[in-house]
Design an enzyme around this catalytic site. Sequence first.
Site, PDB file in Angstrom:
ATOM      1  CD  GLU A 272      44.567  43.939  29.479  1.00 52.61           C
ATOM      2  OE1 GLU A 272      45.569  43.272  29.162  1.00 52.61           O
ATOM      3  OE2 GLU A 272      44.315  45.056  28.997  1.00 52.61           O
ATOM      4  CD  GLU A 378      42.590  50.555  30.162  1.00 55.77           C
ATOM      5  OE1 GLU A 378      43.086  50.261  29.052  1.00 55.77           O
ATOM      6  OE2 GLU A 378      42.914  49.984  31.221  1.00 55.77           O
TER       7      GLU A 378
END
Length: 507
Positions: A272, A378
């Site tokens: 991220e 995910e």
Amino acid sequence: MILNPDLNDGLKGWSVSGGAKIEERVRSQKNDSVSQKLYMKKDKLYTFSAAFRTNGGVKYAGAIIAEAGCWSMLKGGLTVEGSGPAQLYFESNDTSVEIWVDSISLQPFTKEEWRTHQDQSVEKTRKTKVRLQAVDGRGNPVAGAKMAVTLAKRSFPFGAVISDYILQNTAFQNWFTSRFSVATFANEMKWYSTESSQGVENYKVADDMLQFCKQNGIAVRGHNILWDDPNYQPSWVKSLSPGDLQAAVDRRINSIASRYKGQVIAWDVVNENLHFSFFEDRLGANASAAAFQKTRQIDGTVELFMNEYDTIEEREDGASSPAKYLQKLGEIQAFLGSGSGPLAIGLEGHFGSAPNLPYVRSSIDTLAAKNLPIWVTEVDVSNMTDQAMHFQQILEEVHAHPAVKGIVTWGTWDPRGCYRMCLTDGNFKNLPTGDVLDKILGQWSIAGMVGVTNANGVFEASLFHGDYEVTISHPTVMKSSLTQSFKVAPSAHTSHQTTVLLVEVSP
């Protein structure tokens, strides 16, 4: 749907949006541009593309970064809340630049047409036509032989997240290992788990989970080495000076990458780093690239991922648009230089609302131009109306895309609660999302396939790539049934794979 899409007939069909004057190329508001009025329908899926350029610097337009002096391809897609009139236009936050567009396409698809395209892509990308031929010891074909085909192991990597609770729960283990070939540890490899106190490392839980996966033939994705979100650092890290932080980062990378070298199939090196910049703010703009470089020096063979959310989930999130993702990845590649080893694209897939399937597809199309492996890492869906249906739509869409090389779901079971979505309850009875999972796995299998060989001893089938067993029997020619193994793999040179199966003939 676009009238005069290549602008070969002047401005026929086109008008202005906002206060633009097309003939003078003047823009005073960000939505000043050429425009067309359209009628869109709720039950359609729309794909969009256009060539786009500006006359200065790097500028933003939706999900594209337009470079000066060249044309860029803007791809996108949408569904609409209700049928009615709509207006197509282009915008840039920088009102000083000109917007040039050409070759505009807006294509509607029915849901049936969209699904047909998915099916065609799966046939082409995930399956191979196989000829199974039964012959006797003299090479003669055996007609009328019954062939029962079963998939022993699929080639396409499909996995899910697990936590340390799986180590003590046999029911959880059985439920998981019967469905998945890949695991990602939820927290157990993360820095705050392995070094909660500075200089005191504890990998026991991660080691035990890795051993469990090895014993059950489950591949493991290394998740993650560094997480750029300041909220998920070990508590002691935040107070370090830049010099001490760099030393701690180097020790962290060396520790985990050396420990699990050769035991994981991938590393999420920096997590991220489009939405957050904890390490860049303290160690400089090349902090992410330096982490990739050091990881590559330690583990030179596995794919290294930049893992990010909202690249396929939310077109409104400009921080992680496909263009932004490729820009950051390009900076890392430039830092590493040629021969840096395999890099890969990780798309988390945390959907907080109903998926925009055309946008998902167009985003992956844009990323796929980089010719790097893409994993959806995910996948989950927020608890909402039709959660299970949306989960199915996402899995089918990303599995059908030829650039996607693996999928991991972010929900199985955890007594503390799942992040957004569980697949099963505490008794390991499927929830609706778990039922969808099993339905999907059934679609990606060939359960119960039985055929009979023709006069040439041949039975043909289109099979998913993987390891198979076929049980062959014949009421008169064979003494007894026999089982043989074979593998189905992608074939670049022929549309068929021929497997000859030798049968034992009765005297």
